[in-house]
Design an enzyme around this catalytic site. Structure first.
Site, PDB file in Angstrom:
ATOM      1  N   SER A 230      38.048  23.888  56.742  1.00 18.75           N
ATOM      2  CA  SER A 230      39.302  24.594  56.529  1.00 18.75           C
ATOM      3  C   SER A 230      40.478  23.826  57.117  1.00 18.75           C
ATOM      4  CB  SER A 230      39.241  25.987  57.172  1.00 18.75           C
ATOM      5  OG  SER A 230      39.270  25.883  58.593  1.00 18.75           O
ATOM      6  N   GLU A 251      39.178  16.352  55.197  1.00 16.04           N
ATOM      7  CA  GLU A 251      39.063  16.868  53.834  1.00 16.04           C
ATOM      8  C   GLU A 251      39.096  18.392  53.935  1.00 16.04           C
ATOM      9  OE1 GLU A 251      39.243  15.076  51.256  1.00 16.04           O
ATOM     10  OE2 GLU A 251      39.026  13.119  52.192  1.00 16.04           O
ATOM     11  N   CYS A 285      36.073  24.093  47.773  1.00 10.67           N
ATOM     12  CA  CYS A 285      37.474  23.756  48.058  1.00 10.67           C
ATOM     13  C   CYS A 285      38.257  23.473  46.781  1.00 10.67           C
ATOM     14  CB  CYS A 285      37.564  22.561  49.014  1.00 10.67           C
ATOM     15  SG  CYS A 285      36.805  21.046  48.367  1.00 10.67           S
TER      16      CYS A 285
END
Length: 484
Positions: A230, A251, A285
């Protein structure tokens, strides 16, 4: 015969061999709550010890002939290929993956290992221009010890895409897999490399909580952190790593726009929306978080998406007819329910779904969502399709770029030129003309803009930059004369 028997890893940590741990954490089958075993639960002291061992082992690993390092990856790729059915079963049970998703995840993990076979044989640098009689070389060297912090959603692949190239470029690795998926994202990798002949002490697998991640980011013997997770946690990781001047790859999350133009085929549009929004229950994501549909076809597309969702089957991913599996735990399901409820209170219309049942969440479609609704900008990480109409290409661009994230975007259109012109104005690291937002082929440099990352990339040609550092070398026949 199983190579991941419970007796091997139960109550253990991995440091090149399997060591008993003082603390343990239950391995849970997400859909049923059944306890599958106990993983070792690491401490900050375990990180310190692992980093020291890894630093010593890395020097010996880098000193090996490149063919010896290459052979480890040849064997690892073969081992994962031969044992993929067992790995798929673990992904289904421990991470709640559908069989389809788990099979795909294993296939791209195998591709990662295959790509790494070539890495030790690739060119190690470049010859630079300089004056006559002088040799000038830029050489790539390993970083040393790479700390990897991996998430639960694509647990095997998102861990291995960092662990494998880091090792292939001559580094040692300390891996902290998410404790909820530590078998399929940690112990499977450890076992594969153990059987492949990776030297002891080079790879450490330490499942644990916040204190383990923090210890990784602060340890002086760890040169780099590769974090996937996150944005909120990524900011903490980056701040901690800066204290010891570590190289950091973050990332992070995304609120990805899938844009459906008015010339799109209705059925193709609905299929891409359903896949992009609901694959792995939206726990990706790259999930299509903002689905922007031209108002001319909005009602048709909306109706077709709702029809598809009505036919979804929610349940245990071990059952072959299931299309929506569980979220990672009941806490996440409750969080998604709260986000949906808040969105409705702020003016959104709940077309279908919207409720949690333990670890399961009904596939949900929200409409009448405006830019000032909190769900417009917040990453959901659940099976929720947010449908938003727009009236022009300019408005679609504005809506897509509205927000801090910049990971992935997709555009569905029958006019590729129009799609490319629109796409060129989107602030994203991953852009797909005539596809939805969830894409990764392992050979592509993966990463996002803004709050989706810190500008680094991982995968394909980006791996050399991620896992090596440059050294400049000059050589002359004799030292030059200087004026003083």
């Amino acid at each position: 015969m199983s190579i991941f028997t419970k007796e091997l890893w139960d109550k253990k940590l991995f440091n090149g061999s399997w060591q008993s741990a003082q603390d343990t954490y239950s391995v849970i089958e997400v859909a049923t709550g059944q306890v599958l075993g106990e993983i070792g639960y690491a401490t900050a002291a375990d990180v310190v010890s692992a980093a020291q061992q890894a630093k010593a082992a890395q020097q010996q690993w880098w000193a090996l002939n490149y063919q010896e390092r290459q052979a480890v990856f040849e064997r690892a790729a073969a081992l994962l290929t031969e044992n993929q059915a067992e790995v798929i079963e673990w992904l289904v049970k421990e991470s709640g993956s559908l069989q389809l998703k788990a099979g795909f995840e294993v296939s791209i993990a195998i591709q990662v290992l295959k790509h790494c076979i070539a890495s030790p044989t690739n060119e190690q640098g470049t010859l630079l221009p300089t004056q006559n009689g002088k040799l000038s070389i830029a050489k790539r060297l390993p970083l040393g010890v790479v700390g990897v912090i991996s998430p639960f959603n694509f647990p095997l692949y998102l861990a291995l895409r960092a662990v494998a190239p880091a090792l292939a470029f001559g580094n040692a690795v300390v891996l902290k897999p998410d404790e909820r998926t530590a078998v399929c994202s940690g112990y499977v990798i450890a076992r594969i490399f153990e059987l492949a002949g990776l030297p002891k002490g080079l790879l450490h697998v330490l499942p644990g909580g916040v204190e383990v991640g923090e210890a990784l980011t602060l340890d002086q013997n760890i040169a780099s952190i590769q974090f996937t997770g996150s944005t909120q946690v990524g900011r903490i990781v980056g701040a901690n790593a800066a204290k010891t001047l570590k190289k950091v790859s973050l990332e992070l999350g995304g609120k990805n726009s899938l844009i459906i133009l008015d010339d799109a085929d209705i059925e193709l549009a609905a299929e891409n929306i359903a896949w992009g929004a609901f694959l792995h229950s939206g726990q990706i994501c790259m999930t299509s978080g903002k689905i922007l549909i031209h108002q001319k076809i909005y009602q048709q597309v909306k109706q077709r998406v709702i029809e598809k969702v009505q036919n979804f089957v929610v349940g245990n991913p071990c059952d072959k007819n299931v299309t929506i599996g569980p979220l990672i735990n009941a806490k996440q399901a409750q969080r998604v329910e709260q986000l949906v409820s808040a969105a409705v209170n702020e003016g959104a219309t709940l077309e279908i779904g919207g409720h949690a049942d333990g670890v399961f969440f009904q596939p949900t479609v929200l409409t009448d969502v405006t830019a000032n609704n909190s769900i417009f900008s917040e990453e959901i990480f659940g099976p929720v399709a947010v449908l938003i109409p727009f009236s022009s290409d300019e408005q679609a661009i504005e809506l897509a770029n509205d927000g801090d994230y910049g990971l992935s975007a997709g555009i569905i259109t029958s006019n590729v030129g129009r799609g490319m012109q629109l796409g060129a104005q989107l602030k994203v690291g991953l852009l797909h003309i005539n596809d939805q937002t969830v894409n990764d082929e392992t050979v592509n440099p993966f990463g996002g803009f803004g709050s989706s990352g810190n500008g680094t990339r991982i995968g394909g040609p980006a791996n050399a930059d991620e896992f090596t550092q440059w050294q400049w070398i000059t050589v002359q026949a004799q030292a030059p004369h200087y004026p003083f």
